[in-house]
Design a protein around this motif. Structure first.
Motif, PDB file in Angstrom:
ATOM      1  N   ASP A  80      51.795  49.744  36.096  1.00 34.40           N
ATOM      2  CA  ASP A  80      51.620  48.835  34.967  1.00 34.40           C
ATOM      3  C   ASP A  80      52.212  49.457  33.705  1.00 34.40           C
ATOM      4  O   ASP A  80      51.757  50.497  33.243  1.00 34.40           O
ATOM      5  CB  ASP A  80      50.122  48.559  34.774  1.00 34.40           C
ATOM      6  N   ASP A  81      53.209  48.795  33.130  1.00 36.80           N
ATOM      7  CA  ASP A  81      53.938  49.375  32.006  1.00 36.80           C
ATOM      8  C   ASP A  81      53.105  49.556  30.750  1.00 36.80           C
ATOM      9  O   ASP A  81      53.404  50.417  29.926  1.00 36.80           O
ATOM     10  CB  ASP A  81      55.163  48.498  31.664  1.00 36.80           C
ATOM     11  N   ASP A  82      52.054  48.751  30.549  1.00 39.23           N
ATOM     12  CA  ASP A  82      51.356  48.808  29.267  1.00 39.23           C
ATOM     13  C   ASP A  82      50.258  49.865  29.208  1.00 39.23           C
ATOM     14  O   ASP A  82      49.619  50.045  28.171  1.00 39.23           O
ATOM     15  CB  ASP A  82      50.777  47.437  28.898  1.00 39.23           C
ATOM     16  N   GLY A  83      50.046  50.602  30.325  1.00 39.11           N
ATOM     17  CA  GLY A  83      49.053  51.664  30.303  1.00 39.11           C
ATOM     18  C   GLY A  83      47.635  51.181  30.128  1.00 39.11           C
ATOM     19  O   GLY A  83      46.767  51.936  29.681  1.00 39.11           O
ATOM     20  N   VAL A  84      47.361  49.910  30.469  1.00 38.88           N
ATOM     21  CA  VAL A  84      46.023  49.333  30.319  1.00 38.88           C
ATOM     22  C   VAL A  84      45.596  48.753  31.664  1.00 38.88           C
ATOM     23  O   VAL A  84      46.383  48.093  32.350  1.00 38.88           O
ATOM     24  CB  VAL A  84      46.005  48.231  29.241  1.00 38.88           C
ATOM     25  N   MET A  85      44.336  48.997  32.037  1.00 34.33           N
ATOM     26  CA  MET A  85      43.804  48.462  33.290  1.00 34.33           C
ATOM     27  C   MET A  85      42.542  47.673  32.990  1.00 34.33           C
ATOM     28  O   MET A  85      41.627  48.172  32.326  1.00 34.33           O
ATOM     29  CB  MET A  85      43.493  49.614  34.253  1.00 34.33           C
ATOM     30  N   GLN A  86      42.484  46.425  33.463  1.00 33.00           N
ATOM     31  CA  GLN A  86      41.272  45.625  33.328  1.00 33.00           C
ATOM     32  C   GLN A  86      40.242  46.117  34.348  1.00 33.00           C
ATOM     33  O   GLN A  86      40.607  46.598  35.423  1.00 33.00           O
ATOM     34  CB  GLN A  86      41.552  44.139  33.543  1.00 33.00           C
ATOM     35  N   ALA A  87      38.962  45.991  34.005  1.00 31.74           N
ATOM     36  CA  ALA A  87      37.923  46.533  34.880  1.00 31.74           C
ATOM     37  C   ALA A  87      36.676  45.652  34.847  1.00 31.74           C
ATOM     38  O   ALA A  87      36.338  45.069  33.812  1.00 31.74           O
ATOM     39  CB  ALA A  87      37.570  47.963  34.470  1.00 31.74           C
ATOM     40  N   TRP A  88      36.021  45.573  35.997  1.00 24.97           N
ATOM     41  CA  TRP A  88      34.745  44.869  36.146  1.00 24.97           C
ATOM     42  C   TRP A  88      33.765  45.781  36.871  1.00 24.97           C
ATOM     43  O   TRP A  88      34.164  46.691  37.622  1.00 24.97           O
ATOM     44  CB  TRP A  88      34.915  43.600  36.990  1.00 24.97           C
ATOM     45  N   THR A  89      32.488  45.535  36.653  1.00 23.32           N
ATOM     46  CA  THR A  89      31.436  46.137  37.448  1.00 23.32           C
ATOM     47  C   THR A  89      30.559  45.006  37.972  1.00 23.32           C
ATOM     48  O   THR A  89      30.551  43.908  37.407  1.00 23.32           O
ATOM     49  CB  THR A  89      30.617  47.145  36.615  1.00 23.32           C
ATOM     50  N   PHE A  90      29.861  45.245  39.082  1.00 23.71           N
ATOM     51  CA  PHE A  90      29.059  44.155  39.636  1.00 23.71           C
ATOM     52  C   PHE A  90      27.897  44.720  40.436  1.00 23.71           C
ATOM     53  O   PHE A  90      27.920  45.844  40.940  1.00 23.71           O
ATOM     54  CB  PHE A  90      29.902  43.253  40.552  1.00 23.71           C
ATOM     55  N   ALA A  91      26.868  43.922  40.549  1.00 28.89           N
ATOM     56  CA  ALA A  91      25.749  44.123  41.470  1.00 28.89           C
ATOM     57  C   ALA A  91      25.199  42.725  41.734  1.00 28.89           C
ATOM     58  O   ALA A  91      25.866  41.914  42.356  1.00 28.89           O
ATOM     59  CB  ALA A  91      24.707  45.076  40.905  1.00 28.89           C
ATOM     60  N   SER A  92      24.015  42.390  41.187  1.00 30.80           N
ATOM     61  CA  SER A  92      23.519  41.014  41.304  1.00 30.80           C
ATOM     62  C   SER A  92      24.388  40.060  40.511  1.00 30.80           C
ATOM     63  O   SER A  92      24.469  38.867  40.820  1.00 30.80           O
ATOM     64  CB  SER A  92      22.075  40.933  40.791  1.00 30.80           C
ATOM     65  N   HIS A  93      25.032  40.578  39.450  1.00 38.04           N
ATOM     66  CA  HIS A  93      25.927  39.796  38.605  1.00 38.04           C
ATOM     67  C   HIS A  93      27.154  40.643  38.316  1.00 38.04           C
ATOM     68  O   HIS A  93      27.133  41.864  38.477  1.00 38.04           O
ATOM     69  CB  HIS A  93      25.235  39.387  37.299  1.00 38.04           C
ATOM     70  N   ALA A  94      28.200  39.985  37.893  1.00 38.74           N
ATOM     71  CA  ALA A  94      29.430  40.691  37.521  1.00 38.74           C
ATOM     72  C   ALA A  94      29.525  40.782  36.005  1.00 38.74           C
ATOM     73  O   ALA A  94      29.050  39.897  35.288  1.00 38.74           O
ATOM     74  CB  ALA A  94      30.651  39.966  38.079  1.00 38.74           C
TER      75      ALA A  94
END
Length: 484
Positions: A303-317
């Motif tokens: 990824d050229d922009d050096g940024v990564m989207q991220a999520w965490t989850f369990a019962s909900h995201a």
């Protein structure tokens, strides 16, 4: 068995039987084995057992050779687990194609048999396209118990490329006037006599006494150099030790992409982290933080922009703040946490000390609802279209139970420019995730899965190879269908 699955091996000795069916113009195949120590590398060239070196010095691993029945062929390696030297922790079961690629063979299967009773312990049916070398599976020692894992990882760079990954160097000795011939030696030692033939060829049998030697084979073309890792935005702000680790890991990501014919590709990378209650140990031991740092190298290379989207989850995201490469240390400290004792408290009051952008883990819960995270990422991709496809790196420790809902989300995502790479972190019960490769009714396979017992001991080369093994093939298929 499905790709990435593992099972215990109770037999004292086993036979790994590689089977396939050929036809007119189809290549031949050869089984082999690599004996690896704690560092995931061979000790010397004697730890490579194949058709030119059919028995290990210890006698524990033997190449038994081929049997043919019409169009069906098998090639077998026997491993006496009781006779393996104490320092050997893994036996990697490999194969190479002679005169073509594994895509020219049908019914490619690795069967694990009890060498004493000949009863089948495991059966792993594999798929291949342009690979000229293959890791079918591996025997590995974990907690005093030998286990078998179905790997199914291919190499477009042939047997030499595969062997190099495990500490064998294909070097040139410069002898003679007709050009250099490849030699094999462990890394860090002088080259030894040619043990590994050039990709796609075999060493001829010795000539009779007094017979003129066969003419030397033409030199193999040099391997293309790996692409230099791109300097990502913000990388220069990282601490020196982290910057060095990142640079080395980016190089390895580039090597893995090149092996799979995807050199220079770009993609948006999304990270999803399981935060269910059973993950608390992996957070507290720093395993998750290390995973994030290793995945940052994938994003930095793709990824050229050096940024990564991220999520965490369990019962909900819950969506986490974007991971900007230059802020990696702060991001790890603020957003990759132990799961906190407050996670198990039932209080509606805001947690004291919560900083801007941090997710209150009480709102995420403790159960496994993978489909909610999948749905949120699908929505994000639809609402934020990009030129490049999206690679989702999804980490979970198992306990999957919403199988129908997960399957529906992933089936609905088939026509979307997203490849979902799931990684199991050592528990069990991955449900539909490990079965998805075998589910019919999809125009393109948009899901990859593998599981590891302890990701912290998996070397970077192996991790990135397994992580990126299916993404390039999906890109090719999806592009042909107009999905990307």
């Amino acid at each position: 068995m499905s790709k990435g699955a593992n099972l215990p091996v109770a037999a004292g000795a086993v036979r790994a039987v590689l089977g396939w069916r050929g036809g007119a113009g189809a290549p031949d195949a050869d089984a082999s084995a690599l004996l690896l120590g704690p560092g995931g590398r061979v000790r010397d060239d004697g730890d490579f057992v194949f058709y030119n070196q059919p028995q290990h010095a210890s006698g524990a691993v033997r190449h038994l050779g081929k049997q043919r029945d019409g169009a069906a062929t098998t090639d077998t390696v026997e491993v006496d687990l009781r006779a393996l030297e104490p320092e050997i922790e893994r036996v990697v079961l490999c194969a190479s194609a002679d005169g073509g690629t594994f895509g020219g063979l049908s019914g490619l299967t690795l069967r694990m048999l009890d060498a004493g009773t000949q009863q089948e312990i495991a059966r792993f049916e594999m798929e291949a396209t342009t690979e000229t070398a293959f890791i079918g599976g591996e025997l590995y020692l974990r907690g005093g118990q030998w286990k078998f894992r179905a790997v199914g990882q291919g190499y477009a760079s042939g047997l030499a490329g595969l062997a190099t990954d495990f500490g064998i160097s294909v070097e040139s000795d410069g002898a003679g006037t007709s050009g250099p011939e490849p030699s094999v030696s462990p890394r860090g030692t002088a080259a030894v006599s040619p043990a590994l033939p050039p990709t796609g060829s075999r060493t001829a049998a010795p000539t009779a006494a007094g017979a003129p030697p066969a003419p030397p084979a033409p030199p193999a073309p040099p391997a293309p150099p790996a692409s230099s890792p791109r300097l990502s935005k913000g990388e220069e702000r990282l601490p020196v030790d982290m910057r060095k680790r990142l640079s080395l890991r980016k190089e390895q990501v580039a090597v893995s992409l090149r092996k799979h014919g995807a050199e220079g590709v770009t993609a948006r990378v999304v990270l999803i982290l399981d935060a269910s209650g059973s993950m608390s140990f992996l957070y507290s031991k720093g395993v998750v933080a290390d995973v994030v740092e290793r995945m940052a190298a994938v994003a930095a290379q793709l990824d050229d922009d050096g940024v990564m989207q991220a999520w965490t989850f369990a019962s909900h995201a819950a969506r986490l703040p974007d991971l900007s490469l230059g802020e990696l240390p702060e991001w790890l400290e603020l957003h990759v946490r132990v799961g906190e004792l407050s996670l198990f408290r039932r209080s509606n009051k805001p947690r004291k000390g919560l900083l801007p952008g941090q997710v209150d883990m009480r709102s995420v819960g403790i159960q496994n609802e993978e489909q909610k995270a999948i749905a949120e990422v699908r929505t994000y991709v639809r609402e934020h279209p990009a030129v490049d496809p999206t690679l989702v790196l999804f980490f979970s420790d198992g306990g999957v139970y919403r199988n129908k809902a997960i399957e529906q989300e992933l089936r609905d995502a088939v026509e979307e420019p997203i490849f979902w790479q799931f990684v199991g972190l050592g528990r069990s019960n991955y449900g539909v995730l490990e079965r998805f490769d075998t589910l019919p009714g999809r125009r393109v396979d948009n899901v990859g899965f593998f599981a590891v017992d302890d990701i912290s001991v998996v070397p970077d080369p192996e991790l990135y190879d397994r992580l990126l093994s299916q993404f390039p093939a999906w890109m090719t298929a999806a592009r042909g269908l107009g999905i990307i």
